[in-house]
Enzyme design. Sequence first.
Site, PDB file in Angstrom:
ATOM      1  N   GLU A 237       0.825  -1.211   0.000  1.00 21.06           N
ATOM      2  CA  GLU A 237       0.000   0.000   0.000  1.00 21.06           C
ATOM      3  C   GLU A 237       0.859   1.260   0.000  1.00 21.06           C
ATOM      4  O   GLU A 237       0.531   2.233  -0.669  1.00 21.06           O
ATOM      5  CB  GLU A 237      -0.972   0.017   1.200  1.00 21.06           C
ATOM      6  CG  GLU A 237      -2.134  -0.951   1.062  1.00 21.06           C
ATOM      7  CD  GLU A 237      -3.049  -0.636  -0.130  1.00 21.06           C
ATOM      8  OE1 GLU A 237      -3.056   0.496  -0.623  1.00 21.06           O
ATOM      9  OE2 GLU A 237      -3.749  -1.565  -0.583  1.00 21.06           O
TER      10      GLU A 237
ATOM     11  N   TYR B 204      -6.366   6.696   4.355  1.00 20.51           N
ATOM     12  CA  TYR B 204      -6.575   5.679   3.319  1.00 20.51           C
ATOM     13  C   TYR B 204      -5.791   4.398   3.645  1.00 20.51           C
ATOM     14  O   TYR B 204      -6.345   3.294   3.639  1.00 20.51           O
ATOM     15  CB  TYR B 204      -6.174   6.208   1.916  1.00 20.51           C
ATOM     16  CG  TYR B 204      -6.009   5.059   0.977  1.00 20.51           C
ATOM     17  CD1 TYR B 204      -7.137   4.413   0.461  1.00 20.51           C
ATOM     18  CD2 TYR B 204      -4.757   4.515   0.694  1.00 20.51           C
ATOM     19  CE1 TYR B 204      -7.009   3.284  -0.329  1.00 20.51           C
ATOM     20  CE2 TYR B 204      -4.620   3.383  -0.089  1.00 20.51           C
ATOM     21  CZ  TYR B 204      -5.755   2.779  -0.590  1.00 20.51           C
ATOM     22  OH  TYR B 204      -5.632   1.646  -1.354  1.00 20.51           O
TER      23      TYR B 204
ATOM     24  N   ASP C 108      -9.825   5.020  -2.447  1.00 19.53           N
ATOM     25  CA  ASP C 108      -8.751   5.524  -3.310  1.00 19.53           C
ATOM     26  C   ASP C 108      -9.373   6.095  -4.590  1.00 19.53           C
ATOM     27  O   ASP C 108     -10.608   6.188  -4.702  1.00 19.53           O
ATOM     28  CB  ASP C 108      -7.722   4.408  -3.610  1.00 19.53           C
ATOM     29  CG  ASP C 108      -8.290   3.321  -4.519  1.00 19.53           C
ATOM     30  OD1 ASP C 108      -9.513   3.327  -4.768  1.00 19.53           O
ATOM     31  OD2 ASP C 108      -7.511   2.474  -4.986  1.00 19.53           O
TER      32      ASP C 108
END
Length: 321
Positions: A46, A129, A147
């Site tokens: 990520e 996020y 996202d």
Amino acid sequence: MSSTKKSQIPRLQQQLLDWFDRHQRVMPWRAVKGKRPNPYHVWLSEIMLQQTTVVTVGPYFMKFIGKWPTVHDLAAAKLDDVLAAWAGLGYYARARNLHKCAIAVVEKCGGKFPRMVDELLELPGIGPYTAAAVSSIAFDQPAVAVDGNVERVVSRFFAIEEPLPLSKPAIRAGAAKLADGVERPGDFTQGFMELGATVCTPRKSKCPLCPWREDCAARKLGIQEELPRKLPKAVKPVRYGKVYWISNAKGEFLIHKRAEAEVRHSFTHFDLVLDIWSGDTKNPALEQSVWITAKNLDDYALPTLMKKAIRLCMNGKTKTA
Ligand code: SF4
């Protein structure tokens, strides 16, 4: 958004999960079916995927887990080695925070990533996020990670016509509505992103292949290609910097690691950060500087911008003081 009733949500969730089970792409950080993902792999991917494509990230991810198979190994690594392995991915603050975060996980959390969003948010380099993505994908917690892909799917599904970024609260609410009470939050999060990346694409969306095609408001109105709308971008300001190129008779050139000393100052339209440099004529090579040649350039984690400057300097395209 009101046209999608609460009673329709479980069916929509199941449709997306079924689609994801059939069509998910193989990625090195994804767990094989029936296995829980490794939180270290999820977090690492990520961070790498922020502003970088899946295709670019793949080899870097493999290199990192090869060199540092666990978060303990990464925490014990030298920052310079991490920066050198990161070279080419850009945004070096991400690599510095990656290293800081690995150390924090080892020192403060006993080497285990926390499961919940609020605990993950305490770690360096983890924003809302990433916290939601790690919590849901690695630990199957009901967190909604929004996202760019998810933003596009939601704004089309509900035909949200307000432009980004003003529409962000409505998009978040829409994503939360679609994810509410889902049975497999981790797979749902990945399915949502995957749908945006492969079917509900920015141009030429493949609506006939979409599991939500019958319920999608933008498709019914025929405006899917126009969404999400965006406010016009402000003109990018141009900033100017200077590069000092110092070479010697042996054909070596001097590189210097940035000092931690800096002065910050806020002007009305931008923040200025000044690095403080010092030197004297007896000892022009500052303590942290090192003479290198073009051959060993790749041993140093230099940003792409600096590499461009070095190429120009090596070709003699410089001004002389
Ligand atoms: S039907 Fe088309 S526009 Fe709507 S969510 Fe699916 S791919 Fe996107």
